[in-house]
Each structure stands twice: as C-alpha cells, then as structure tokens.
Design a protein around this motif. Structure first.
Motif, PDB file in Angstrom:
ATOM      1  N   GLY A  61       0.982  -1.896  -0.098  1.00 35.71           N
ATOM      2  CA  GLY A  61      -0.114  -0.166   0.055  1.00 35.71           C
ATOM      3  C   GLY A  61       1.461   1.386  -0.255  1.00 35.71           C
ATOM      4  N   PRO A  62       0.863   1.792   1.410  1.00 37.75           N
ATOM      5  CA  PRO A  62       1.644   3.481   1.555  1.00 37.75           C
ATOM      6  C   PRO A  62       2.881   3.197   0.735  1.00 37.75           C
ATOM      7  CG  PRO A  62       0.137   3.023   3.113  1.00 37.75           C
ATOM      8  CD  PRO A  62       0.148   1.668   2.431  1.00 37.75           C
ATOM      9  N   THR A  63       3.672   4.201  -0.099  1.00 41.06           N
ATOM     10  CA  THR A  63       4.811   3.720  -1.017  1.00 41.06           C
ATOM     11  C   THR A  63       5.574   4.738   0.314  1.00 41.06           C
ATOM     12  OG1 THR A  63       4.411   5.441  -1.784  1.00 41.06           O
ATOM     13  CG2 THR A  63       3.987   2.977  -2.708  1.00 41.06           C
ATOM     14  N   VAL A  64       5.276   6.359   0.930  1.00 43.15           N
ATOM     15  CA  VAL A  64       5.943   6.692   1.283  1.00 43.15           C
ATOM     16  C   VAL A  64       5.320   7.287   2.611  1.00 43.15           C
ATOM     17  CG1 VAL A  64       7.600   7.654  -0.592  1.00 43.15           C
ATOM     18  CG2 VAL A  64       5.379   8.941   0.130  1.00 43.15           C
ATOM     19  N   ILE A  65       6.308   7.824   3.819  1.00 43.85           N
ATOM     20  CA  ILE A  65       6.612   8.483   4.624  1.00 43.85           C
ATOM     21  C   ILE A  65       6.665   9.768   4.526  1.00 43.85           C
ATOM     22  CG2 ILE A  65       6.445   8.868   7.097  1.00 43.85           C
ATOM     23  CD1 ILE A  65       5.093   5.779   5.933  1.00 43.85           C
ATOM     24  N   THR A  66       5.135  11.070   4.848  1.00 44.36           N
ATOM     25  CA  THR A  66       5.761  12.323   4.673  1.00 44.36           C
ATOM     26  C   THR A  66       5.375  13.409   6.260  1.00 44.36           C
ATOM     27  OG1 THR A  66       3.176  12.499   4.124  1.00 44.36           O
ATOM     28  CG2 THR A  66       4.177  12.276   2.598  1.00 44.36           C
TER      29      THR A  66
END
Length: 525
Positions: free
Chosen positions: A71-76
């Motif tokens: 699912g999620p591909t990055v941390i912002t």
C-alpha cells in the motif's frame, strides 16, 4: 519480529491496572499508533489482527522472494512516528532509517512533457518556469496559501475530536475564510493557468481517495505537509516501519494475536463488553478500538436495532472513494532512468475522474501511479533486475463490474500503457506479476465497497461529518483509520489515533467507571 500466532512482551514501564484493558482490532498504521498511545497511557492493550501478517493496507507482498509494499509507498510526516517512539524513551532512527525521496514525484504528460516536483523550493520553482515560462512567481503565493490550510486544518484540527454538532460550528468560520467549500482543483487554478501545473498540484487528493474537482480545497494542506516534513522512504520498505512499530509495542508490554477473525462484538447496557473471534473465542475488555471500516463494524459485528439499521442505510449512501487496480511486477533489468514515483497522466483529466467517481465505470484513457522503490533503496530490487508496483484508479464495487474477467484485461492495458509511455522494452523484460482489484480491498481489508480509502474527502464528509472516532451507539467503542477524522493517508490515519487517545482520556479521566445492572452485577464502563 516474532511470527507466531501470539506475540507477547513484558513491559519495563510502570504498572498497569489490569481492569484497564483495551482491545485494538486491526494492525494498520492507525491500529498500531493507537495501541502504542494507549499502552503509554497505562492501558493493558491487546491487538487482534485478522491476517497472519501485520500492516493492514501497509502489508508486504512477496513475489519470487522479493518484498513489495502493498500500500503506502512513502512517509510524509515522520514526526508522527517519532512521537510514538519518544513516549517509550526510544528514538525512531534507532530502529528505522528514513531515506529522502528525490524528486518527490515526476509528472509525465501525454504531450511528452514532464514536471519534477522537487524537495528544494527553488528547484521546484525552476521546474515550473521551465515547463510554463513566466508562471513560477505564483508558486510562493500558492505555498503560502497551503501553509494557512496546514496550520488550521492539520496543526489545530487533525487531532481535535468532532463528536458533537457544536464541534463543527466552532470551526465553520475558519473553513469559510479558507474557502474550504471550493474544490482543490479550483483552489489550485487560482494560482496556475497551465493545465499541467493544475493537474500536478491537485492530484494529491487522489492519494487520499478524492476527486480533485470534488475534494475540499482544505486538502491543499497536503502540499504544505510535504514541504515541511519532506517525503521519505523507510529503508527496507514501509513494511519495515510496520515491523518497528509492532516490535516497540511488544517490547513495552503489548500483546499481538494474529489469525484473529473478528465475528462479533458482544454488547450490554449500551457498551461493548467483549470481542468474539473465529466464531468461538471471546476476549473481555473495557474498551474496543477498531481500525476496520466503521460501516463494516456496524453491519457485520453489532446488533444495531431498527434505528441503527436506518442509520446504516444513510452510511451506505455516503460518497465513497475510488477503487484501485494495483499490479506488482518484476523485471529482468534495472530501470535506472525511472524515478521513485512517476504519475502518468492520461490524455484527459476531469473526464477520467468523472467516469470513475460519478459513472462508476472504467475509463479507456488510463492515468497511472508508478512506484519504483529501488530508485531510493537499491536493496528493494532483485540482483540485476527491478521491482515495481503500478496502480490505476478505477470504480469501486458500486460499479458492479465483473472483476474476475476485468482484472487480467486491465493488467494488460496498464502494462501496455507503461510500455508506450515509459518502458519501451517492458514486455521483453517482464517477470512475475500479481494484481489486486477492489475485490481485494473488500475481501481482505473489509472495505464494504472495495474502496481504497473508505469515504471520499468531500467538504460534507470532513471533520465531524466523517465517521466519528467514538461510536454514537456504544460509548466505549472507538474508531481509527481512513474513514474517520481527520481522513485517509498515512498522516491522517496516524493522527486519528491521537483523536481517540483524547476521547479515551476524557471518558476515563478518573479511571474505569463501574455500572451495576438490575441483577446486581458490577462491570467496568
């Protein structure tokens, strides 16, 4: 991380009143975050996960021994995770290495042009000027406007509970001043005339499940959030962050049970008294926090009564986010020319989105989101090859498509689009593939409509108009996750844990309360 069906660790932090028991259902980022918060507040916390692995939408898939972020591909917003570790006297960087993503995103347009949204503001301004000469001066005005939205929408309100009508009335004047009634695309268009830039700066609403022409302009705060916190990729994938959070929870006294299929919540005297799993096992508890979609909980796990069923009918009519088709695939060569993120725009923009969101149909003109993690972390690719996932927005299950037939056709169309736009030799280099569709979100992730992000982030489904973080039916039942306030996306679901923590502290300010039934039985409330 221990991979048995029950994970147990013993706390080195102060004692916990054993009557203060909390059960968290679901190990997505929201579930893990709220479990850690309650644990740090002195609750005895058990986390129940349906699958044999952890992470929810942030699970890890494997193809030919290669790990893929599901699912999620990055941390912002890394500070949200830093806070969780600091509560236990630890530091995030001791357990997870965050690697900067550069550029944040590449936008690839059908006319052959591209735009790199970069980490440095001056570099981004230079990119705007290169793409649309004479328009770069508007970017700083745009950034200042998104900063105002960030301050009010994220800093002030993201962890503010909205459980009463008066809670919304207090913030309405600010929402009016920020013109939150306007769409994100309309807001972006105030600053940019070039259609390519309008697409580039309004497409983030799709990352939280919203149609840019329907999503409130308040979600412009995503841009300021990225500017302030950066865009990061955990070394080893976002699954490495899930593992680190689970290990932190276990080190300090939390217990995780996997393979726990919740079948019902037991109730009595207006409260939840326990959780039934696998049809025969019962966990008693003082409070329950669900990371599962609230509509699924209300319809599948609870006896709602006549008025509750009527309310569920209203919930079913809420505007849903889109579905996704995601293709995970390996290639026999490394594509060093491709960035970590590439957004491939179709010939049209609004027309594609209207087809998906309003007509519940599959557009012929596809827009894609390509994720190549090895651009940032080379270890995420096999030796000599590469690993990708590519997603296409599609209608959710309200479109009534035959996904068993449609999945292989769309997989082929998606890969063909990639070959035509970015990877001319793709079919010569293509290895193993795996595809998921809205069926996966419905069947594996308990999304009632197969929606990728629960309900859509329109103005009338924001803040107090989303699913409440505390159930209006059962006062010791709480919710975190994409459908609740403040919304979808990793920062949103992690922030929802902060909302629940505040509510629990309000409800249990003086420790567990008791209730004596007419039969003389005393129970904790």
């Amino acid at each position: 991380m221990n991979t048995s069906n029950t994970f147990v660790a013993h706390s080195s932090i102060g004692s916990t009143n054993q009557t203060n028991k909390a059960i968290v259902i679901g190990s997505g980022f929201g579930g893990l975050a709220v479990a850690l918060r309650l644990l740090s507040d002195g609750w005895n916390v058990e986390l129940l996960e349906r699958h044999g692995d952890l992470g929810g939408r942030a699970r890890v898939f494997h193809l030919d021994g290669v790990a893929f972020d599901a699912g999620p591909t990055v941390i912002t917003a890394p500070f949200l995770f830093e806070e969780l570790f600091e509560r236990f006297g630890e530091r995030l960087e001791q357990h997870v290495t965050l690697l900067p993503v550069e550029p944040f995103y590449r936008m690839d347009y059908a006319d052959g042009s591209h735009f790199d949204y970069k980490s440095d503001i001056d570099d981004t301004i230079a990119e705007i000027e290169r793409l649309a000469p004479g328009t770069s001066g508007a970017y700083k005005d745009f950034l200042a406007a998104t900063e105002k939205m960030y301050q009010r929408g994220f800093i002030d309100l993201a962890e503010q509970p909205f459980t009463k009508v008066t809670d919304m009335l207090k913030v309405l004047p600010d929402l009016v001043r920020l013109r939150a009634d306007k769409s994100l695309y309309t807001f972006v268009s105030r600053f940019f005339d070039d259609e390519r830039l309008r697409r580039a700066f309004s497409v983030p609403s799709l990352l939280v499940g919203g149609h840019p022409f329907h999503t409130s302009s308040l979600y412009g705060l995503i841009h300021a959030l990225e500017r302030r916190g950066g865009v990061w990729y955990p070394k080893g994938g976002t699954g490495a962050l899930v593992t680190a959070l689970a290990d932190l929870f276990q080190r300090h006294g939390g217990t995780i049970h996997t393979g726990q299929e919740v079948t019902a919540l037991r109730v009595g005297y207006g409260r939840v008294t326990g959780v039934e799993v696998n049809g025969d096992k019962h966990h008693e508890t003082d409070i329950v926090v669900s990371n599962a979609d609230p509509l699924h909980v209300y319809e599948k796990w609870l006896p709602m009564g006549h008025w509750g069923r009527l309310l569920n009918g209203f919930r079913r009519r809420m505007k849903q986010s889109m579905g996704l088709v995601v293709v995970y695939f390996l290639t026999n060569r490394c594509y060093k020319e491709l960035n970590h993120h590439t957004i491939v725009f179709g010939d049209t923009f609004k027309e594609i989105l209207d087809t998906i969101f309003d007509d519940h149909d599959v557009p012929e003109d596809l827009s894609l989101y390509l994720h190549r993690p090895s651009a940032t972390d080379p270890e995420m690719a096999p030796t000599g090859g590469d690993a990708f996932y590519v997603l296409a927005p599609v209608p959710n299950l309200q479109g009534c498509q035959d996904w068993e037939t449609l999945e292989p056709k769309l997989t082929q169309n998606i890969l063909l689009t990639l070959q035509q736009r970015l990877m001319p030799d793709l079919f010569e280099q293509l290895g193993v593939t795996h595809t998921v569709s809205p069926r996966y979100f419905h069947e594996a992730l308990s999304s009632p409509f197969g929606s990728a992000f629960s309900i859509a982030p329109t103005l009338t489904q924001s803040a107090g108009f989303r699913y409440h973080n505390r159930s209006p039916h059962y006062q010791n039942l709480y919710f975190v996750g994409a459908g609740t306030h403040p919304g979808a996306g990793v920062p949103g679901v992690v922030s929802s844990a902060g909302v629940v923590e505040k509510l629990v502290k309000e409800d249990y300010a003086f420790g567990p309360r008791t209730f004596t039934s007419p039969q003389g039985k005393t129970t904790a409330l």
